[in-house]
Write a protein that holds these residues in place. Structure first.
Motif, PDB file in Angstrom:
ATOM      1  N   HIS A 110      -2.180   2.447   9.246  1.00  8.87           N
ATOM      2  CA  HIS A 110      -2.754   1.323   9.469  1.00  8.87           C
ATOM      3  C   HIS A 110      -1.950   0.128   9.254  1.00  8.87           C
ATOM      4  O   HIS A 110      -1.068   0.117   8.588  1.00  8.87           O
ATOM      5  CB  HIS A 110      -4.206   1.205   8.815  1.00  8.87           C
ATOM      6  CG  HIS A 110      -3.853   1.348   7.229  1.00  8.87           C
ATOM      7  ND1 HIS A 110      -3.509   0.316   6.448  1.00  8.87           N
ATOM      8  CD2 HIS A 110      -3.766   2.403   6.334  1.00  8.87           C
ATOM      9  CE1 HIS A 110      -3.207   0.406   5.066  1.00  8.87           C
ATOM     10  NE2 HIS A 110      -3.506   2.031   5.190  1.00  8.87           N
ATOM     11  N   HIS A 121      -6.202  -2.805   4.872  1.00 11.45           N
ATOM     12  CA  HIS A 121      -6.484  -2.437   6.038  1.00 11.45           C
ATOM     13  C   HIS A 121      -6.709  -3.451   7.161  1.00 11.45           C
ATOM     14  O   HIS A 121      -7.768  -4.097   7.214  1.00 11.45           O
ATOM     15  CB  HIS A 121      -7.916  -1.250   6.221  1.00 11.45           C
ATOM     16  CG  HIS A 121      -7.767  -0.185   5.178  1.00 11.45           C
ATOM     17  ND1 HIS A 121      -8.747   0.371   4.878  1.00 11.45           N
ATOM     18  CD2 HIS A 121      -6.595   0.484   5.030  1.00 11.45           C
ATOM     19  CE1 HIS A 121      -8.190   1.498   4.146  1.00 11.45           C
ATOM     20  NE2 HIS A 121      -7.134   1.656   4.189  1.00 11.45           N
ATOM     21  N   GLU A 160       3.254   7.610   1.232  1.00 10.79           N
ATOM     22  CA  GLU A 160       2.773   6.345   1.894  1.00 10.79           C
ATOM     23  C   GLU A 160       3.833   5.286   1.786  1.00 10.79           C
ATOM     24  O   GLU A 160       4.129   4.888   0.614  1.00 10.79           O
ATOM     25  CB  GLU A 160       1.349   6.075   1.237  1.00 10.79           C
ATOM     26  CG  GLU A 160       0.899   4.577   2.201  1.00 10.79           C
ATOM     27  CD  GLU A 160      -0.434   4.255   1.953  1.00 10.79           C
ATOM     28  OE1 GLU A 160      -0.673   4.572   0.861  1.00 10.79           O
ATOM     29  OE2 GLU A 160      -1.002   3.638   2.772  1.00 10.79           O
ATOM     30  N   GLU A 168       1.378   7.593   6.337  1.00  6.24           N
ATOM     31  CA  GLU A 168       0.956   8.194   5.109  1.00  6.24           C
ATOM     32  C   GLU A 168       0.139   9.534   5.370  1.00  6.24           C
ATOM     33  O   GLU A 168      -0.928   9.734   5.238  1.00  6.24           O
ATOM     34  CB  GLU A 168       0.015   7.043   4.243  1.00  6.24           C
ATOM     35  CG  GLU A 168      -1.271   6.724   5.285  1.00  6.24           C
ATOM     36  CD  GLU A 168      -2.047   5.965   4.432  1.00  6.24           C
ATOM     37  OE1 GLU A 168      -2.815   6.404   3.399  1.00  6.24           O
ATOM     38  OE2 GLU A 168      -2.458   4.620   4.733  1.00  6.24           O
ATOM     39  N   ASP A 187       0.994  -1.269  -0.046  1.00  8.29           N
ATOM     40  CA  ASP A 187      -0.061  -0.165  -0.101  1.00  8.29           C
ATOM     41  C   ASP A 187       0.964   1.219   0.089  1.00  8.29           C
ATOM     42  O   ASP A 187       1.437   1.743   0.943  1.00  8.29           O
ATOM     43  CB  ASP A 187      -0.856  -0.064   1.308  1.00  8.29           C
ATOM     44  CG  ASP A 187      -1.789   1.107   1.131  1.00  8.29           C
ATOM     45  OD1 ASP A 187      -1.931   1.947   0.151  1.00  8.29           O
ATOM     46  OD2 ASP A 187      -2.592   1.269   2.514  1.00  8.29           O
ATOM     47  N   THR A 224       1.371   1.340   7.432  1.00  2.00           N
ATOM     48  CA  THR A 224       1.757   2.128   6.606  1.00  2.00           C
ATOM     49  C   THR A 224       1.975   3.545   7.551  1.00  2.00           C
ATOM     50  O   THR A 224       1.338   3.574   8.453  1.00  2.00           O
ATOM     51  CB  THR A 224       0.697   2.482   5.646  1.00  2.00           C
ATOM     52  OG1 THR A 224      -0.664   3.059   6.393  1.00  2.00           O
ATOM     53  CG2 THR A 224       0.088   1.212   5.076  1.00  2.00           C
TER      54      THR A 224
HETATM   55 MN   LIG Z   1      -2.918   3.009   3.155  1.00  2.00          MN
END
Ligand SMILES: [Mn+2]
Length: 486
Positions: A398, A405, A453, A429, A315, A427
């Motif tokens: 997260h 997530h 991120e 971000e 992510d 992460t």
């Molecule tokens: Mn994210």
């Protein structure tokens, strides 16, 4: 794609969908053809298969689950195909709980942990290979002729290290079972229906929460997979930079399609809908329509992640100058977000609270907003009242894993109010977003959105940035883009 068999049959015989014709032959099929289809097929049974790479880890996860719920029968379905329209289905993705505990990703599978005197016995229930005698092989929509060869139950037993059984017998067995049962809900209505008088929502929720919290700390296999996901994602970002001119000639869709190609070739899929947000679309946090223009002079916020074949996703977000060079204002906003991210990453270490990196990043952003005269200081007042949030909008990170997530069912005290431990991956971000219609800021800010991120592993003595392969400093981003555009 081909349609299923549509032979000449009387009208009154066509009402039963062919997918339900599990037994007996289709009326439009001659006895001779039926006889022909029964025989002269090679034995393709595979022997001596190596277990899947994560077999030792899935066994350890099942042991932990068994220890948490002694005496209970535990039912973890993989889920069923979902109709997209008419007779087409969405690509299947097994439930995270099932894949985490088995390493298997087949639709309609169910893992059952049967209580014993000293723990549990695990069985994986799957659809076996198609029977050629009954014709289900070629006349049933789930027949292997249509959907491809499945593993036999014996093969599955070797691959996953769990005895495999025929899933078609499971619902009846569960209906007749006695003793306490827990099921992971939301994946298989048929299995849940067989258990309605045996389970309670509260007890099932405890199972779901346990399986979410179990994934907070990643084992070595998972960390390796997350690194693979990130590495593919880095290549996907490079792909995008190389085709920005084609995106300018078309739309954000060119970026989405380019990244998706990398995800499908190297992994299973994208881990979530790619956010390919050019210009003011960057201020829409979940911009996935990706149908807007890509213009030189604007920023491109690309938030995308490749998901590996084992379901672990990256992510990552970069905010790139489409021309290759940030304008003065873009650089000012970008560098502020970079500084916030640096402060956030520095706060990721074992023993720190999960909230610490968010607070560290928010403080830097609030300082800049005050410095730029966009909000009245002092900074402490801004933070106390949360005034910076008009432009920072979201949490700073997260957990990351098989869900983008990840661990979403974990209790607040185990996650949001919890403490970071080695093996967690999350992460960091931060972002700043000035909506195109935000009259509270000078015009030059409007329509500018920046997020950076990265995917951070908590280590014994601090952290490791898994996505360090992508540059983050504004000058480094420009140099990297220039080198790729060559
Ligand atoms: Mn994210």
């Amino acid at each position: 794609m081909a349609e299923e068999l549509t032979p000449e049959t009387p009208e009154n015989e066509t009402e039963e969908p062919i997918k339900q014709r599990k037994n007996g032959l289709y009326p439009g099929v001659s006895d001779e053809l039926a006889e022909s289809m029964r025989s002269h097929w090679a034995d393709t049974e595979l022997h001596g298969l190596e277990p899947v790479a994560q077999a030792a880890e899935t066994a350890a996860r099942r042991a932990a689950l068994s220890a948490r719920f002694p005496g209970d029968r535990l039912v973890i379905p993989s889920g069923n195909l979902k109709v997209r329209s008419n007779d087409t289905e969405y690509p299947f993705r097994a439930s995270v709980e099932y894949a985490y505990l088995t390493g298997n990703q087949t639709e309609d599978g169910v893992l059952v942990l049967e209580p014993t005197a000293d723990g549990h016995t695990a069985t994986i229930y799957l659809l076996p290979r198609s029977d050629r005698e009954t014709g289900e092989f070629w006349l049933d929509g789930q027949g292997e002729l249509w959907v491809g060869r499945r593993h036999s139950l014996a093969e599955a037993t070797e691959l996953y290290g769990i005895p495999a059984s025929d899933v078609r017998e499971l619902a009846d067995a569960l209906r007749g079972a006695t003793g306490p049962v827990r099921v992971v809900r939301g994946h298989d209505a048929g299995i849940e229906a067989a258990l309605t008088d045996k389970v309670t929502a509260e007890r099932d929720e405890e199972l779901r929460v346990f399986l979410s919290e179990a994934r907070l700390v990643k084992d070595d296999f998972e960390i390796g997979e997350l690194q693979k996901a990130v590495d593919s994602t880095v290549r996907g970002f490079e792909d995008v930079v190389k085709v920005l001119d084609k995106a300018e000639a078309t739309s954000e869709r060119y970026i989405e399609g380019t990244f998706f190609l990398r995800a499908r070739v190297e992994g299973n899929d994208v881990g979530y809908g790619s956010i390919c947000a050019a210009g003011p679309h960057a201020c829409t946090l979940h911009w996935v329509r990706n149908d807007g223009p890509v213009r030189s002079g604007d920023l491109l916020l690309l938030d995308a992640g490749v998901e590996t074949h084992t379901y672990y996703t990256a992510d990552v977000t970069r905010t790139l100058p489409i021309s290759g060079t940030y304008t003065e204002l873009q650089r000012k906003v970008y560098d502020a977000v970079y500084d916030a991210q640096e402060a956030g990453i520095a706060a990721v270490k074992p023993g720190a609270k999960f909230r610490d990196f968010h607070d560290a990043a928010q403080r830097v952003l609030a300082e800049r907003l005050v410095e730029w005269g966009l909000v009245e200081g002092p900074v402490e007042r801004v933070l106390e009242l949360g005034l910076q949030r008009r432009w920072t909008l979201h949490g700073t990170g997260h957990m990351l894993g098989m869900d983008v997530h990840d661990c979403a069912a974990a209790r607040v005290e185990a996650y949001v109010d919890g403490t970071l431990e080695p093996g967690m991956v999350l992460t960091v971000e931060p972002g700043l977003y000035f909506q195109a219609d935000d009259l509270s800021v000078p015009e030059e800010y409007r329509g500018v959105g920046v997020r950076i991120e990265d995917d951070i592993l908590v280590t014994e003595d601090g952290n490791r940035n898994l996505s360090a392969g992508l540059p983050r400093r504004s000058a480094d981003v420009e140099a990297w883009m220039a080198s790729l555009k060559g």
